[in-house]
Scaffold this active site. Structure first.
Site, PDB file in Angstrom:
ATOM      1  N   LYS A  50       0.848  -1.192   0.000  1.00 30.83           N
ATOM      2  CA  LYS A  50       0.000   0.000   0.000  1.00 30.83           C
ATOM      3  C   LYS A  50       0.885   1.245   0.000  1.00 30.83           C
ATOM      4  O   LYS A  50       1.920   1.266   0.669  1.00 30.83           O
ATOM      5  CB  LYS A  50      -0.885  -0.025   1.250  1.00 30.83           C
ATOM      6  CG  LYS A  50      -1.947   1.063   1.305  1.00 30.83           C
ATOM      7  CD  LYS A  50      -2.807   0.918   2.564  1.00 30.83           C
ATOM      8  CE  LYS A  50      -3.978   1.896   2.560  1.00 30.83           C
ATOM      9  NZ  LYS A  50      -4.830   1.773   3.762  1.00 30.83           N
TER      10      LYS A  50
ATOM     11  N   SER B 127      -9.931   1.535   2.664  1.00 30.64           N
ATOM     12  CA  SER B 127      -9.052   2.321   1.816  1.00 30.64           C
ATOM     13  C   SER B 127      -7.972   1.485   1.117  1.00 30.64           C
ATOM     14  O   SER B 127      -7.428   1.914   0.112  1.00 30.64           O
ATOM     15  CB  SER B 127      -8.348   3.406   2.642  1.00 30.64           C
ATOM     16  OG  SER B 127      -7.472   2.809   3.597  1.00 30.64           O
TER      17      SER B 127
ATOM     18  N   SER C   7     -10.197  -0.622   6.929  1.00 28.37           N
ATOM     19  CA  SER C   7      -9.552  -0.468   5.617  1.00 28.37           C
ATOM     20  C   SER C   7      -8.798  -1.694   5.119  1.00 28.37           C
ATOM     21  O   SER C   7      -8.328  -1.693   3.989  1.00 28.37           O
ATOM     22  CB  SER C   7      -8.597   0.721   5.633  1.00 28.37           C
ATOM     23  OG  SER C   7      -9.322   1.923   5.567  1.00 28.37           O
TER      24      SER C   7
END
Lengths: 486, 95
Positions: free
Chosen positions: A80, A155, A179
Site C-alpha cells: 500500500k 481504503s 480499511s
C-alpha cells in the site's frame, strides 16, 4: 502459474529448487502487465528493481539460505502506498507528497526484507487511507476483479484487488476503521487487522494514531499467520508497539474448534444488512456448529454508536497528524507571502476533497468550545464500546459477524454522499475502536458473483484463537478457492 | 449541539487550509449532515465513564540513553521543496 500460488505453496517450490525467486517475481510482473490496465491496483512498479531483489534472493538460496530462517525467501509482496521503502516513492495517493522518495524503511518492511520477501509496487488507496472505495485516490480508481464496474472497497482497495487478481502472492494494507477487512471482503481474499500495538508503525504515514494498524492480505489464513509472525513484535522506534511475545501463529492452526465458544451479536443483524450476506454468515455459523463449536449469543449494546464515535476521533487525530504537510520540509509547495499563506496555499492545492472534509471536521471537533462536546464525549463512548467487547469475551472465545452489510457496490454510487460512504464501515469500526484483532475471510458469493466476507473478532492479542477459528472454517469449506475471472 | 451554520472560514483558518467558495459551500452542507448524525452520541449516558485515548495505554516507555545512528543530514533534506545552504527555506517571517 506461479503468481496464482499461495505463499506456502510457492515457498515449498522455491525451497525444493523447483522454481526460482526470479521466476516467481517474473510471473507476478507478467500478470500485472496483462491485467492491471483493467484492475488498476498499482499506481507504479519498477520491474528491474523487483528482479534485482529476486536475483539476490536466488544467490542467497544458492549460498544455503533456508526458509526455516527466512520464511519468505522469494515471495513477491506488493505494498500500500502508505508504507516507507527506502528509495521508493511514497505518495499516500495524494498530490501533496509530490515527488517524495522515502529515505528509510518502515520497521514492517525491514522485517519482510530480512525474511527474504521481494517488495514491489505501490498499491492504490484512498488518499491518506480516508475512504471506503479507493475512489478518493488522487491518481486512479481501482476496479474490483470480480466485476470491473464495482469498487474494490477501501481504503486498501489496491492491496485487496492485487491479491484477488493474482498480481502478487500477498500484499500489505493498513486498517484504521476497516480499511483491510472491508476491501478483503469485497475482493474475496483474507485480510487481517492485528491487535493495536502488535506491529510497529514506524515508517507508516499516520492517519489516526490511536487506531492505525498494518496488516496482510493473503489468499489463505495460513499465509496470513506467516506474514503476521514476520512483522509482529516490539520496536524501540514505535513506543505504542507492545512488547508482547510473538508466538508461532501457524502452530495454532489445528483445524480443531471443538468446544470453542463462538459468539454472535444481534446488534450486527441490522436494517440494511443484505439478505444474501446474512444467509452466508448464518451458514458459516452453522458450519462452526457442525465443527463442534458452541454458538453463544452475546450483546454489544453500543455498536450503533461506533460510526459517530469513529468519525470524531479519527478526524480529530487526522487533523493533527496531517498538520505536518505544510510545504516546508517535503512534498508539494505553493508559495505565499507569509508562512501561513504558504501553508494554506500548499494544503488547499495538495489535499483532495475527502481529506479536506475530514481535516475540517476534526479541527472543528477539537476547537475551543467544542472539545468536550465532541472529542471528549466520543472518547468516553469509545470506552463503552471497548467494555462491550471485554464483557462479551468473558463468555466467548471469538465473535463472528458479517464484515460488511452488502457486497461491493458500483463505482460512483456513493461518491457524492460522504455519510452513506461512512456507513459502509458499520461492522468494522467497533473492532478498531476497541483495539482488538479482526479478520475477514471469504464465505461465499452473491447471486451476482460478488464475494461475501465473514468477520471474526477475538480478544486483544488473541490472534492465535482468531486465526485458528478462521482456518478451521477455511479448511472445511471451498469458498476461499473461488477466483475472479479476468 | 451540532451548529449547522458553523463558521467554515474560521475552522479552515485554524486548519491552515485555503478553500474555494464552491468548496466552502459544499463542505458546509455535508458537514452539517455529518454533525447531525454524530449528535446521536448525546443519547449515550457517559456519566462517570473514563475517556479512552489509547486502547492499551503503555505508560513511561523508556529506552537506554544511548546515542545511535540517525538519518544523515543530506538524506533528511532530500525531499525539501526549497533549501539553501543545507537549511529549509521559508518566506520572511519578521518585518
Amino acid at each position: 502459474m506461479l503468481n496464482q500460488l499461495t505463499i506456502s505453496e510457492l515457498t515449498a517450490k522455491i525451497a525444493s529448487k523447483e522454481v526460482s525467486a526470479r521466476e516467481a517475481t517474473q510471473a507476478c510482473l507478467d500478470r500485472v502487465a496483462a491485467v492491471d490496465d483493467r484492475v488498476k491496483a498499482f499506481i507504479s512498479h519498477k520491474n528491474e528493481d523487483a528482479l534485482e531483489q529476486a536475483d539476490l534472493i536466488d544467490d542467497a538460496i544458492a549460498d544455503g539460505a533456508t526458509h526455516a530462517e527466512r520464511p519468505l525467501l522469494g515471495v513477491p509482496i506488493a505494498l500500500k502506498d502508505l508504507l516507507s521503502v527506502k528509495g521508493h516513492p511514497l505518495n499516500c495517493c495524494s498530490k501533496i507528497l509530490h515527488e517524495y522518495v522515502a529515505p528509510y524503511d518502515a520497521t514492517a518492511i525491514e522485517r519482510l526484507k530480512a525474511a527474504g520477501a521481494i517488495l514491489f509496487g505501490r498499491l492504490n488507496m484512498d488518499e491518506f487511507a480516508m475512504g471506503s472505495s479507493t475512489e478518493n485516490s488522487a491518481f486512479q480508481t481501482t476496479r474490483n476483479p470480480w466485476d470491473l464496474d464495482c469498487i474494490p472497497g477501501g481504503s486498501s482497495g489496491g492491496s485487496a484487488a492485487a491479491v484477488a487478481a493474482d498480481e502478487c502472492v500477498g500484499s500489505l494494507g493498513t486498517d484504521t476503521g476497516g480499511s483491510i477487512r472491508q476491501p478483503a471482503a469485497f475482493c474475496g481474499v483474507v485480510g487481517l487487522k492485528p491487535t493495536y500495538g502488535r506491529i510497529s508503525r514506524y515508517g507508516l504515514v499516520a492517519f489516526a494514531s490511536s487506531l492505525d494498524q498494518i496488516g496482510p492480505f493473503t489468499k489463505t489464513v495460513k499465509d496470513s499467520a506467516t506474514l503476521l509472525r514476520v512483522m509482529s513484535g516490539a520496536d524501540k522506534r514505535d513506543s505504542t508497539c507492545v512488547p508482547e511475545l510473538v508466538p508461532d501463529y501457524r502452530a495454532a492452526l489445528t483445524g480443531d474448534v471443538k468446544g470453542l465458544k463462538i459468539g454472535i451479536a444481534k446488534e450486527y443483524m441490522v436494517e440494511g444488512l443484505d439478505s444474501e450476506v446474512k444467509d452466508a454468515v448464518d451458514a458459516a455459523v452453522k458450519q462452526y456448529e457442525s465443527l463442534g463449536a458452541e454458538i453463544v449469543e452475546v450483546s454489544l449494546p453500543h455498536t450503533s454508536y461506533a460510526i459517530a464515535t469513529y468519525y470524531i476521533l479519527a478526524t480529530a487525530e487526522a487533523s493533527s497528524n496531517l498538520a505536518r504537510f505544510d510545504g516546508i520540509r517535503y512534498g508539494l509547495r505553493v508559495d505565499g507571502d507569509s508562512p501561513a499563506d504558504l501553508y494554506k496555499n500548499t494544503r488547499g492545492a495538495g489535499f483532495g476533497p475527502e481529506v479536506k472534509r475530514r481535516i475540517i471536521l476534526g479541527t472543528y471537533a477539537l476547537s475551543s468550545g467544542y472539545y468536550d462536546a465532541y472529542y471528549l464525549r466520543a472518547q468516553k463512548v469509545r470506552t463503552l464500546i471497548r467494555q462491550d467487547f471485554e464483557k462479551a469475551f468473558e463468555k466467548v472465545d471469538a465473535i463472528v459477524t458479517p464484515t460488511t452489510p452488502t457486497a461491493a457496490f458500483k463505482a460512483g454510487d456513493k461518491v457524492s454522499d460522504p455519510l452513506q460512504m461512512y456507513l459502509c464501515d458499520v461492522f468494522t469500526n467497533p473492532c478498531s475502536l476497541a483495539g482488538i484483532p479482526g479478520i475477514s475471510i471469504p464465505c461465499g458469493l452473491t447471486s451476482a458473483k460478488l464475494p461475501i466476507g465473514l468477520q471474526i473478532l477475538a480478544k486483544p492479542f488473541g490472534e492465535e484463537t482468531l486465526l485458528k477459528v478462521a482456518d478451521a472454517y477455511e479448511r472445511s469449506t471451498e469458498h476461499h478457492k473461488a477466483r475472479a475471472e479476468l | 449541539m451540532a451548529d449547522q451554520t458553523f463558521d467554515i472560514e474560521y475552522v479552515a483558518n485554524l486548519a491552515r487550509l485555503s478553500l474555494s467558495d464552491e468548496e466552502k459551500q459544499q463542505l458546509g452542507s455535508q458537514l452539517g449532515q455529518i454533525l447531525d448524525y454524530i449528535d446521536q452520541l448525546n443519547e449515550v449516558d457517559v456519566e462517570g465513564v473514563e475517556a479512552t485515548a489509547h486502547p492499551f495505554p503503555l505508560v513511561n516507555v523508556m529506552r537506554d540513553d544511548v546515542i545511535e545512528g540517525s538519518l544523515p543530514h543530506n538524506e533528511a533534506m532530500q525531499n525539501a521543496p526549497k533549501k539553501l545552504n543545507g537549511l529549509f527555506q521559508v518566506p520572511k517571517i519578521v518585518e
